[in-house]
Design a protein around this motif. Sequence first.
Motif, short mmCIF file in Angstrom:
data_model
loop_
_atom_site.label_atom_id
_atom_site.label_comp_id
_atom_site.label_asym_id
_atom_site.label_seq_id
_atom_site.Cartn_x
_atom_site.Cartn_y
_atom_site.Cartn_z
N LEU A 161 -13.74 -5.91 4.10
CA LEU A 161 -13.30 -7.04 4.90
C LEU A 161 -12.48 -7.95 3.99
N ASN A 162 -11.28 -8.27 4.40
CA ASN A 162 -10.42 -9.18 3.66
C ASN A 162 -10.04 -10.29 4.62
N GLN A 163 -10.70 -11.43 4.48
CA GLN A 163 -10.56 -12.55 5.40
C GLN A 163 -10.89 -12.06 6.80
N GLN A 164 -9.97 -12.07 7.73
CA GLN A 164 -10.25 -11.64 9.11
C GLN A 164 -9.67 -10.26 9.40
N GLU A 165 -9.62 -9.41 8.36
CA GLU A 165 -9.03 -8.09 8.52
C GLU A 165 -9.94 -7.03 7.90
N VAL A 166 -10.31 -6.02 8.70
CA VAL A 166 -11.05 -4.88 8.19
C VAL A 166 -10.01 -3.87 7.70
N ARG A 167 -10.11 -3.51 6.43
CA ARG A 167 -9.17 -2.53 5.86
C ARG A 167 -9.90 -1.22 5.62
N GLN A 168 -9.33 -0.17 6.16
CA GLN A 168 -9.85 1.17 5.95
C GLN A 168 -8.76 1.95 5.21
N GLN A 169 -9.11 2.42 4.02
CA GLN A 169 -8.12 3.08 3.16
C GLN A 169 -8.55 4.51 2.88
N PHE A 170 -7.65 5.46 3.17
CA PHE A 170 -7.88 6.87 2.90
C PHE A 170 -7.19 7.19 1.58
N ILE A 171 -7.96 7.62 0.58
CA ILE A 171 -7.41 7.88 -0.75
C ILE A 171 -7.45 9.38 -1.02
N TYR A 172 -6.28 9.93 -1.25
CA TYR A 172 -6.12 11.34 -1.57
C TYR A 172 -5.86 11.48 -3.06
N THR A 173 -6.32 12.57 -3.64
CA THR A 173 -6.00 12.88 -5.02
C THR A 173 -5.24 14.20 -5.04
N GLY A 174 -4.40 14.35 -6.05
CA GLY A 174 -3.63 15.58 -6.17
C GLY A 174 -2.89 15.63 -7.49
N ARG A 175 -2.18 16.73 -7.68
CA ARG A 175 -1.44 16.96 -8.91
C ARG A 175 -0.01 17.33 -8.55
N THR A 176 0.88 17.12 -9.49
CA THR A 176 2.25 17.56 -9.33
C THR A 176 2.76 18.10 -10.66
N GLY A 177 3.63 19.09 -10.57
CA GLY A 177 4.26 19.63 -11.76
C GLY A 177 5.56 18.91 -12.09
N LYS A 178 5.99 18.03 -11.18
CA LYS A 178 7.24 17.29 -11.38
C LYS A 178 6.95 15.92 -11.98
N ARG A 179 7.63 15.61 -13.04
CA ARG A 179 7.45 14.31 -13.67
C ARG A 179 8.51 13.31 -13.20
N THR A 180 9.64 13.80 -12.75
CA THR A 180 10.72 12.93 -12.30
C THR A 180 10.44 12.48 -10.87
N VAL A 181 10.40 11.16 -10.68
CA VAL A 181 10.19 10.58 -9.36
C VAL A 181 11.28 9.55 -9.10
N ASN A 182 11.56 9.33 -7.82
CA ASN A 182 12.52 8.30 -7.45
C ASN A 182 11.88 6.93 -7.65
N GLN A 183 12.72 5.93 -7.77
CA GLN A 183 12.20 4.56 -7.81
C GLN A 183 12.27 3.97 -6.41
N THR A 184 11.46 2.98 -6.16
CA THR A 184 11.35 2.36 -4.84
C THR A 184 11.49 0.85 -4.98
N ASP A 185 11.89 0.19 -3.91
CA ASP A 185 12.00 -1.28 -3.96
C ASP A 185 10.63 -1.95 -3.85
N GLU A 186 9.57 -1.16 -3.66
CA GLU A 186 8.23 -1.73 -3.57
C GLU A 186 7.64 -2.04 -4.94
N GLY A 187 8.26 -1.50 -5.99
CA GLY A 187 7.78 -1.71 -7.35
C GLY A 187 8.35 -0.65 -8.27
N GLU A 188 7.90 -0.65 -9.52
CA GLU A 188 8.36 0.34 -10.49
C GLU A 188 7.28 1.39 -10.71
N LEU A 189 7.70 2.66 -10.78
CA LEU A 189 6.76 3.76 -10.98
C LEU A 189 6.72 4.18 -12.45
#
Length: 167
Positions: free
Chosen positions: A80-108
């Motif tokens: 519960l965050n103030q008046q909001e119930v947050r339900q978060q599904f967290i997946y785990t995984g692996r990748t063989g690729k190290r190169t990723v694109n950048q996003t305007d949401e932040g830096e990777l």
Amino acid sequence: MIRARMIATAILFHQNDMLMMKRSPYRTLSPGMWAAVGGHLEPHEINDPESAVLREIHEETGLLPEDLRDLRLQYILIRLNQQEVRQQFIYTGRTGKRTVNQTDEGELFWIPREQVLNREIPFIFHRLLEHYFEHGPSPHVWVGTAGYEPDGSPAVHWTELVDPQQR
């Protein structure tokens, strides 16, 4: 009025490094903090969080499903965050690729596993990573609920998700 928010997140590894995003200081949720890739479920994804996490991975990194290995639901966090119930599904995984694109949401960045918990991470995600690093990939899904310890300090309580009809 209590609202609900559903989120799908991916904890991705390349060898011993974890992909983390240093969130933009202009983001609404956890600005300037470190997090994994992910985001809100779209209305058509409500019953399919795996589709949401695959979409978010692609939008934020450019990685495609064929770039991923062992992607699986590992955690469900509820808080519960103030008046909001947050339900978060967290997946785990692996990748063989190290190169990723950048996003305007932040830096990777690829962060060595032993340095991940030294970052400024939201409390509940920090507790999840501590649990994952201690218990590793699990054959079952863990459910975490945010709450308090008897001394009043914040905590996340973990329970193995089971189907009582199958025991």
